[in-house]
Design an enzyme around this catalytic site. Structure first.
Site, mmCIF file in Angstrom:
data_model
loop_
_atom_site.group_PDB
_atom_site.id
_atom_site.type_symbol
_atom_site.label_atom_id
_atom_site.label_comp_id
_atom_site.label_asym_id
_atom_site.label_seq_id
_atom_site.Cartn_x
_atom_site.Cartn_y
_atom_site.Cartn_z
ATOM 1 C CG HIS A 90 -2.137 -0.882 0.975
ATOM 2 N ND1 HIS A 90 -3.088 -0.727 0.297
ATOM 3 C CD2 HIS A 90 -2.197 -2.087 1.438
ATOM 4 C CE1 HIS A 90 -4.086 -1.767 0.386
ATOM 5 N NE2 HIS A 90 -3.459 -2.760 1.012
ATOM 6 C CB THR A 91 4.485 1.836 -0.282
ATOM 7 O OG1 THR A 91 4.580 0.533 -0.878
ATOM 8 C CG2 THR A 91 4.626 1.684 1.290
ATOM 9 C CB SER A 122 0.472 -10.729 -9.854
ATOM 10 O OG SER A 122 -0.243 -9.338 -10.661
ATOM 11 C CB SER A 123 -3.014 -15.128 -12.205
ATOM 12 O OG SER A 123 -4.294 -14.359 -11.875
ATOM 13 C CG ASP A 173 0.396 -6.490 -9.209
ATOM 14 O OD1 ASP A 173 1.240 -6.337 -8.260
ATOM 15 O OD2 ASP A 173 -0.738 -6.828 -9.327
HETATM 16 P P1 ADP Z 1 -4.680 -12.024 -9.261
HETATM 17 O O1 ADP Z 1 -3.930 -11.150 -10.161
HETATM 18 O O2 ADP Z 1 -4.334 -11.897 -7.722
HETATM 19 O O3 ADP Z 1 -4.408 -13.534 -9.653
HETATM 20 P P2 ADP Z 1 -7.053 -10.865 -10.096
HETATM 21 O O4 ADP Z 1 -8.302 -10.639 -10.016
HETATM 22 O O5 ADP Z 1 -6.173 -9.416 -10.485
HETATM 23 O O6 ADP Z 1 -6.053 -11.915 -9.326
HETATM 24 O O7 ADP Z 1 -6.820 -11.540 -11.633
HETATM 25 C C1 ADP Z 1 -7.316 -12.803 -11.819
HETATM 26 C C2 ADP Z 1 -8.041 -12.939 -13.251
HETATM 27 O O8 ADP Z 1 -6.955 -13.020 -14.249
HETATM 28 C C3 ADP Z 1 -8.819 -14.284 -13.535
HETATM 29 O O9 ADP Z 1 -10.021 -14.052 -12.928
HETATM 30 C C4 ADP Z 1 -8.961 -14.506 -15.149
HETATM 31 O O10 ADP Z 1 -9.796 -13.642 -15.517
HETATM 32 C C5 ADP Z 1 -7.548 -13.692 -15.437
HETATM 33 N N1 ADP Z 1 -6.496 -14.869 -15.473
HETATM 34 C C6 ADP Z 1 -5.190 -15.040 -14.921
HETATM 35 N N2 ADP Z 1 -4.523 -16.240 -15.362
HETATM 36 C C7 ADP Z 1 -5.573 -16.718 -16.310
HETATM 37 C C8 ADP Z 1 -5.285 -17.855 -17.142
HETATM 38 N N3 ADP Z 1 -4.127 -18.554 -17.240
HETATM 39 N N4 ADP Z 1 -6.288 -18.382 -18.078
HETATM 40 C C9 ADP Z 1 -7.604 -17.284 -18.143
HETATM 41 N N5 ADP Z 1 -7.618 -16.320 -17.413
HETATM 42 C C10 ADP Z 1 -6.755 -15.909 -16.347
HETATM 43 MG MG MG Z 2 -4.273 -9.196 -10.235
#
Ligand code: ADP
Ligand code: MG
Length: 374
Positions: free
Chosen positions: A26-27, A117-118, A163
Site C-alpha cells: 500500500h505504498t 498476480s496471475s 505488478d
Molecule cells: P490475481 O492477479 O491476484 O491472480 P486478479 O483478480 O487480479 O487476481 O486476476 C485474476 C484474473 O486473471 C482471473 O479471474 C482471470 O480473469 C485472469 N487470468 C489469470 N490467469 C489466467 C489464465 N491462465 N487463464 C485465463 N484467465 C486468467
Molecule cells: Mg491481479
C-alpha cells in the site's frame, strides 16, 4: 491495415511470471517504495497471426473462448477473463495502429485471484508476445503503460503498474526495488538458496477482490491524510516527521494509515540495505513488522492471513507476512530451507484446526521476469 504486418501464421511465444511483494504494501499509490520479486509460476502466451480480422482468445485454464472482430474492439466489448488479453490488443492497436487478426492462446500455473498476480502474468505475457509478433520494439516501460491501460481502461480494474513492472522486469536471484515517484526500478540481489533459505508462499484460498471497497477506502484515507498534511503524497513524510504528522492528524484512522505507509517505506529501504549487504536472514523482523502494521494500523489482514502468519512464526520462521493488498490472498514466510516443510505442515495443521479450507504452499526462489519461449 499495417503493411509491416508479419507473414500469416507467424507465431511468438512469451512467458511472464506472477510475483510476490517481499515488502512495501500500500505504498505504491503513496509515491513510495515496493520490493517485489518474480515467482516461478507464470503464464505462457502463444500468439499466432490470422488471415482475417478475427481476434480469438483461448486459455487452457478456462473453458470459454472469446471471438471478436478487431475493428469492434472497445472497452466493454469483451468481458470476463478474455478482457485482459483483448485489452492488451486494444491498447496496442491504439498505439501502433490497427492490425490483422490474431489467435492468443494462454496456459498458466499461477493460481487465479490468490494475490500472486496471475492477471499481470497474463497481460504481460500477451503484451510481450504481441510486441514481438507485430515487431513493435516497445521497451518494458512502454509495455507497463500498455498493460496498465488494458487493466484500468478495458478490464476496469483500478490497479497501479507495480505488478506489471515486477512481471516484466524482475530477474532471477533478485528483488526489484521500485521507487514509484522517481519511476526507477533497481535490481537488488536476493540469493536465498546460497544462504540456505527459502520463501514459502502460502495461498490462503481466500480470494482477494479489487471490487472490495476496503482498497478504495484505504487509498482515499491516504490521499486525505496527505492533503491535510499539505504534502503531495505520504511519501513526503518520514520517520522523523511522523510524530509531528500524527499530532496534526486528529482522526485516529488517518493517523493509523499514515503510520503504516511511513513505517512501511522505511522498512523497504532497510530491507534493501540488508539485502545489499548480503544479510538476507536478517530481514525476518522487518517482514514481521510489516505484517503487524498491515494488521493493526492499516487493517487489511484477515483471520486466515493472520492464522498462516502466526503458525509460521510459531514453527520457527525467520519472518512472515501477508503479501499483496490484503482482504485475502497469500502470505510469504522466510525460513531456513530445512525448516520449510515443518512450517508448511504447521500452517496446514492450523487451518485444519480452525476448520479453514486447506491452504496451498510453495517454496520459491526469486525467478526470471518475462522471457521469450523458443
Ligand atoms: P490475481 O492477479 O491476484 O491472480 P486478479 O483478480 O487480479 O487476481 O486476476 C485474476 C484474473 O486473471 C482471473 O479471474 C482471470 O480473469 C485472469 N487470468 C489469470 N490467469 C489466467 C489464465 N491462465 N487463464 C485465463 N484467465 C486468467
Ligand atoms: Mg491481479
Amino acid at each position: 491495415m499495417s503493411r509491416t504486418s508479419p507473414a500469416l501464421g507467424q507465431r511468438a511465444v512469451w512467458r511472464a511470471p506472477g510475483r510476490v511483494n517481499l515488502i512495501g504494501e500500500h505504498t505504491d499509490y503513496n509515491d513510495g517504495f515496493a520490493l517485489p520479486f518474480a515467482i516461478p509460476a507464470g503464464v505462457t502466451a502463444a500468439v499466432t497471426s490470422r488471415p482475417d480480422e478475427t481476434l480469438l482468445i483461448s486459455s487452457i485454464q478456462v473453458q470459454s473462448t472469446a471471438e471478436i472482430s478487431m475493428p469492434d474492439l472497445a472497452p466493454g466489448a469483451v468481458t470476463g477473463w478474455a478482457a485482459y488479453p483483448a485489452g492488451v490488443v486494444w491498447a496496442l492497436a491504439e498505439l501502433a495502429g490497427e492490425r490483422p487478426g490474431v489467435h492468443i492462446h494462454v496456459d498458466g500455473d499461477v493460481p487465479l485471484g490468490a494475490g500472486l498476480s496471475s492477471s499481470a502474468a497474463l497481460i504481460c505475457s500477451v503484451a510481450s508476445a504481441l510486441n514481438e509478433l507485430w515487431q513493435l520494439g516497445l521497451s518494458p516501460a512502454e509495455l507497463v503503460a500498455i498493460t496498465r491501460r488494458a487493466e484500468n481502461d478495458f478490464v476496469g480494474a483500478p490497479t497501479g503498474g507495480l505488478d506489471q513492472l515486477a512481471s516484466l522486469m524482475c530477474t532471477r536471484g533478485h528483488a526489484l526495488l521500485l521507487d514509484l515517484r522517481a519511476g526507477t526500478a533497481d535490481q537488488v540481489p536476493m540469493e536465498l538458496a546460497a544462504a540456505d533459505l527459502a520463501i514459502l508462499v502460502t495461498d490462503t484460498r481466500e480470494q482477494h477482490s479489487h471490487a472490495h471497497g476496503g482498497y478504495a477506502e484505504r487509498r482515499a484515507a491516504c490521499l486525505e491524510s496527505a492533503r491535510l498534511l499539505g504534502v503531495d503524497a505520504l511519501r513526503d513524510i518520514d520517520i522523523t516527521t511522523l510524530p509531528e504528522a500524527e499530532r496534526r492528524l486528529a482522526d485516529p484512522v488517518l493517523i493509523r494509515v499514515t503510520r503504516h505507509v511511513v513505517t512501511e517505506n522505511a522498512r523497504v529501504l532497510e530491507t534493501v540495505e540488508l539485502l545489499r549487504a548480503g544479510r538476507v536472514e536478517a530481514i525476518g523482523p522487518l517482514l514481521d513488522a510489516s505484517h503487524n502494521s498491515l494488521r493493526d494500523d492499516f487493517a487489511v489482514s484477515t483471520p486466515k492471513l493472520d492464522a498462516a502468519v502466526d503458525a509460521a512464526r510459531t514453527a520457527g520462521a525467520l519472518g512472515s507476512r501477508m503479501t499483496g493488498g490484503g482482504f485475502g490472498g497469500s502470505t510469504i514466510t522466510l525460513g531456513r530451507s530445512g525448516d520449510v516443510p515443518a512450517i508448511e505442515a504447521a500452517i496446514a495443521r492450523s487451518y485444519a484446526h480452525h476448520g479453514y479450507r486447506p491452504p496451498r504452499s510453495w517454496a520459491v526462489q526469486p525467478a526470471q521476469g518475462a522471457a521469450r519461449v523458443d
